[in-house]
Write an enzyme that holds these catalytic residues in place. Structure first.
Site, short mmCIF file in Angstrom:
data_model
loop_
_atom_site.label_atom_id
_atom_site.label_comp_id
_atom_site.label_asym_id
_atom_site.label_seq_id
_atom_site.Cartn_x
_atom_site.Cartn_y
_atom_site.Cartn_z
CD GLU A 50 -2.96 -1.17 2.26
OE1 GLU A 50 -4.17 -1.28 2.00
OE2 GLU A 50 -2.49 -1.12 3.40
CB CYS A 79 0.15 6.44 12.00
SG CYS A 79 1.64 5.86 12.81
#
Length: 429
Positions: free
Chosen positions: A102, A412
């Site tokens: 990703e 995150c």
């Protein structure tokens, strides 16, 4: 077995090929001048763009045939795009061997000028061996390292995505995107604007970049090369959990780029429980590596600290964290005094920075849920930051923006090759 082609974006591979075939370097420069900054009409496929470049470039016929036989523009395939409410985008990317990674684009709007810029968050490995308890990537384990070509191609894909978002007017609210000059530039079919809008690169995607060191260095050269992406070294940040020997090597091998350390805990015992790989490099050796880095480069690292309620945000952790950073600041001050008059990795003293702490409220992941991790309240983490500033003179900021993109599974700690659930809508291809 079909002949495997290499991306022409892999500068080291392209240079080696030209040398092996006794071809002039000026021919390679000519190719890159057609690709950068003008990437060509964004609606064309990479295969079509590469064909156009080979047709347009003034090249010997033999070289043109060799390049068509041995190189492609990009071999990566975007399987899915998820658009965040904040204007960023997460890409699910398939590699040639079918594995998936990703890549995330983060959108920034300048508070005063309202101009828009993007940061691309690159992956350096498929999965990760560090095993951070809050991180979805760490739960995957390490599948393999990415090649420099695969990392560089993510940046190329990101440029296309920036052009696409500009064309679509994503997040357009009078912020310089959409039908502004940027939009008109993209509609004109050129990628030069995408190059200027893609301003920052962070190695904070899947994987530990300092565990893929040689491929990282090759990538950095392509990203910062003026004939390719042309991104200034100070706009490239390499984030590491703390591979101490390679932190020291990086100071010599890439002094113009910037370092971020994922600290996450201020004691060795707690850090090893949150990050199992921390047992390889005790906090004492990590502190020594940071001090040596500061001595060579003349600036401190950005420190990242994922705040998990009841785990690493107590009174004891506050004191240990404050003392750890104060000690690093003192070492940096001594290094700067000794480095007076030295070139600081290509930076002037006004650009060389001290240590800065990013407090990142934990983003929920399935890995973290299994450990019982919780996101702290707004008031508690803001108070934690305030006390660090007041009691220990730590430059600290709560990065609530790190949660931007969490709706797309791009926050995150949330990257997992498409395995992490996301609520954001899929963008039509």
């Amino acid at each position: 077995t079909p002949h495997k082609k290499t991306s022409i974006l892999d500068l080291a591979a392209a240079e080696s090929f030209f040398q092996q075939h006794d071809q002039k370097e000026e021919h390679l420069r000519r190719i890159y001048s057609l690709l950068f900054p003008h990437a060509g009409p964004s609606q064309l496929s990479d295969e079509e763009r590469w064909k156009l470049v080979l047709e347009d470039a003034v090249l010997p016929a033999k070289l043109r045939a060799l390049l068509a036989e041995n190189f492609v523009l990009s071999s990566l395939k975007v399987l899915e795009r998820r658009q965040s409410e904040q204007g960023g985008r997460k890409l699910l990317v398939e590699l040639e061997d079918g594995m998936r990674i990703e890549t995330v684009l983060i959108r920034h709007v300048h508070s005063s000028s309202a101009s828009t810029r993007y940061t691309v968050c690159l992956s350096s490995q498929v999965g990760c061996a560090m095993g951070c308890g809050f991180c979805a990537t760490g739960a995957m384990g390490l599948r393999r390292n990415l090649t420099a070509s695969e990392i560089i191609q993510q940046a190329w894909l990101a440029r296309d995505e920036v052009s696409d978002m500009t064309l679509r007017g994503v997040g357009d609210s009078g912020d310089g995107v959409g039908d502004s000059g940027a939009g008109k530039e993209a509609k004109g079919g050129r990628g030069g604007q995408a190059r200027s809008l893609l301003r920052n690169v962070v190695f904070m995607g899947m994987g530990e970049p300092l565990d893929n060191y040689h491929q990282l260095l090759s990538t950095l050269r392509a990203l910062t090369h003026q004939r390719l992406f042309g991104i200034a070294g100070r706009h490239v940040t390499i984030s590491t959990v703390g591979v101490a020997p390679n932190i020291i090597r990086l100071a010599s091998d890439s002094p113009s780029t910037r370092l971020a350390l994922s600290l996450h805990a201020p004691s060795q015992e707690l850090r090893a429980s949150v990050i199992p790989a921390a047992a390889r490099y005790p906090l004492s050796s990590l502190a020594a590596a940071l001090d040596l880095y500061a001595l060579k480069v003349g600036e401190g690292a950005m420190l990242e600290y994922v705040v998990m309620e009841g785990v690493n945000d107590g009174e004891g952790e506050l004191q240990l964290l404050g003392e750890f950073i104060m000690a690093r600041q003192e070492a940096l001050a001594l290094a700067r005094a000794g480095n007076s008059g030295r070139d600081l990795g290509g930076r002037g003293r006004d650009q060389a920075r001290g240590y800065f702490l990013n407090l990142i409220p934990y983003n929920p992941t399935s890995a973290g849920e299994r450990r019982g991790y919780r996101t702290p309240t707004y008031s508690s983490v803001e108070d934690f930051s305030r006390r660090l500033r007041e009691q220990y003179q730590v430059k600290s900021l709560v990065r609530w923006s790190s949660q931007e993109g969490s709706d797309s599974g791009g926050g995150c700690g949330q990257l997992a090759g498409g395995a992490q659930a996301a609520a954001a809508p899929v963008v039509p291809g």
